[in-house]
Design a protein around this motif. Structure first.
Motif, short mmCIF file in Angstrom:
data_model
loop_
_atom_site.label_atom_id
_atom_site.label_comp_id
_atom_site.label_asym_id
_atom_site.label_seq_id
_atom_site.Cartn_x
_atom_site.Cartn_y
_atom_site.Cartn_z
N HIS A 56 -64.73 19.90 -22.42
CA HIS A 56 -65.38 19.44 -21.26
C HIS A 56 -64.39 18.37 -21.24
O HIS A 56 -65.01 17.26 -22.69
CB HIS A 56 -66.73 19.30 -21.21
N HIS A 266 -68.64 8.47 -10.59
CA HIS A 266 -69.58 9.89 -11.05
C HIS A 266 -70.90 10.23 -10.16
O HIS A 266 -71.49 9.25 -10.11
CB HIS A 266 -69.66 10.41 -12.48
N THR A 283 -65.85 14.28 -12.73
CA THR A 283 -64.54 14.20 -13.69
C THR A 283 -63.23 14.90 -13.67
O THR A 283 -62.20 13.90 -13.47
CB THR A 283 -64.96 14.72 -15.49
P1 13P Z 1 -68.51 17.38 -13.87
O1 13P Z 1 -68.97 18.93 -14.13
O2 13P Z 1 -67.91 16.13 -13.10
O3 13P Z 1 -67.81 17.62 -15.64
O4 13P Z 1 -70.08 16.41 -14.82
C1 13P Z 1 -70.91 17.03 -15.41
C2 13P Z 1 -71.30 16.30 -16.42
O5 13P Z 1 -71.94 16.51 -17.43
C3 13P Z 1 -71.23 15.44 -15.77
O6 13P Z 1 -73.18 14.12 -16.96
#
Ligand code: 13P
Ligand code: SF4
Length: 388
Positions: A56, A266, A283
């Motif tokens: 990730h 985000h 992200t």
């Molecule tokens: P994303 O799916 O945007 O990678 O987000 C995951 C996450 O845990 C953000 O806090």
């Protein structure tokens, strides 16, 4: 990931673990991080295509450099559903590994290098609380309701949604999932992130007074039958402790001190912050927005600091400036728990024929969680960026 040559060179310098005893985690944690690199590379080389490493974007550099694939939750779950590797080593957090296990083929095994890598947001919705909420909503006269959960939730919450006709979404396809739900029901119960739920509903034109927060620690969720009757979206009272720290005044300061700088947040950031941003995105989308921007662009980013720092370093030579929206730099401490030592330990155990830290969702939970995740995978990440 490193170039192949660099990895091969690293692997050649590895000192192999001496015996089964060397596979105990304590032996790894006692060593400095950098001494793990060659061992990780060597174990990877031995395992070949038997293992796929998913990383990730919030993972630290020392770990993510070994990932075969990096991505947001949506992209990584798609890869987990399509890979044929025997072992899926998930450098992320617990709910991501659980989802990978739900989507994986029966003969695949999913590993989370450190079982302590959880998610404080996912922990804010516990299945008993959600069942109580569902029963209470029925008793309070709420009808035609669909449960929809953010990926950042435990597998049993996903199963709860799947069994009741609902689905999962990520920040990439939340809007598509809301549209999917509203084609089939009048109201949505959104779990567990109130901010993603509010930001998504707002972007669809739903006013704030048609949303209500359900607090699992209060009688009747801390709301009234009248408010529930008016609400189109019932938001579980959960949040991300990392993204919650970004404040509207951080955006104001950037506007004041950095004219021309664009703000990307985000959608786990609170509504008041997202209202002031130029873009919202997962992200993966944050990265794409910067990639696609012309030279000379500058961005303040409201998300986890490892990703922001990596983007700053990557784009500086290309003439694009990236800074964090909040000077104190918010860190996902649970994601950070996965270290090179945990990675080396997991991989060398696989080489030795031992599967450590396997994440295994029970068959009963898996069935309905899979239904909810399959519905999610049908909803394309088509509307990920919301221009405010
Ligand atoms: P994303 O799916 O945007 O990678 O987000 C995951 C996450 O845990 C953000 O806090
Ligand atoms: Fe969970 Fe927040 Fe970390 Fe994402 S950043 S994994 S939501 S605690």
């Amino acid at each position: 990931m490193n170039g192949l040559v660099e990895l091969e060179e690293l692997a050649a310098t590895a000192v192999a673990p001496v015996s089964g005893e060397a596979c105990a985690l304590e032996n790894y944690l006692a060593q400095p991080d950098h001494t793990m690199d060659a061992r990780i590379a060597a174990a990877r080389a031995k395992l070949g295509t038997d293992v796929v490493l998913l990383g990730h974007h919030y993972q630290r550099d020392e770990v993510i450099r070994f990932a075969d694939f990096t991505g947001d939750s949506y992209k990584l779950s798609k890869i987990a559903a399509s890979t044929d590797a025997r072992y899926i080593l998930f450098c992320g957090v617990h709910f991501m590994a659980e989802s990978a296990d739900v989507l994986a083929k029966p003969w695949q095994q999913v590993i989370l290098p450190d079982l302590n890598a959880g998610c404080s947001m996912a922990d804010m919705a516990e299945i008993g609380q959600v069942e109580d909420c569902w029963d209470s909503l029925e008793r309070l006269g709420v009808k035609n309701l669909m449960p929809l959960t953010y990926m950042n939730s435990a597998a049993d919450i996903k199963a709860f949604c799947g069994e009741r006709g609902g689905l999962v979404c990520t920040s990439s396809n939340a809007r598509g999932a809301f549209e999917w739900a509203f084609e089939r029901a009048e109201k949505i119960l959104f779990l567990p992130d109130q901010h993603l739920g509010r930001n998504t509903a707002w972007a669809m034109g739903i006013p704030l007074d048609e949303m209500v927060v359900w607090d699992p620690y209060m009688l009747n969720g801390g709301t009234t039958p009248e408010r529930l009757a008016r609400a189109k979206v019932i938001l579980w009272k959960g949040h991300c402790s990392v993204h919650q720290r970004f404040l509207p005044e951080h955006v104001d300061r950037v506007r004041r001190e950095e004219p021309g700088m664009q703000v990307i947040c985000h959608p786990e950031c609170r509504w008041e912050v997202c209202q002031k941003a130029d873009y919202l995105g997962s992200t993966e989308r944050i990265i794409e927005i910067i990639e696609q921007a012309p030279e000379g662009s500058s961005f303040a980013i409201g998300t986890e600091i490892h990703l922001v720092n990596r983007l700053a370093a990557r784009f500086a030579p290309l003439g694009k400036r990236v800074i964090t929206l909040d000077d104190s730099g918010c860190l996902c401490t649970t994601m950070y728990r996965i270290s090179p030592a945990h990675l080396a330990w997991s991989l060398e155990n696989l080489v030795a024929g031992e599967v450590v830290n396997q994440i295994k969702v029970s068959d009963e939970t898996k069935h309905w969680a899979r239904v909810a995740l399959d519905r999610m995978l049908e909803v394309k990440a088509a509307t990920p960026v919301i221009r405010l």
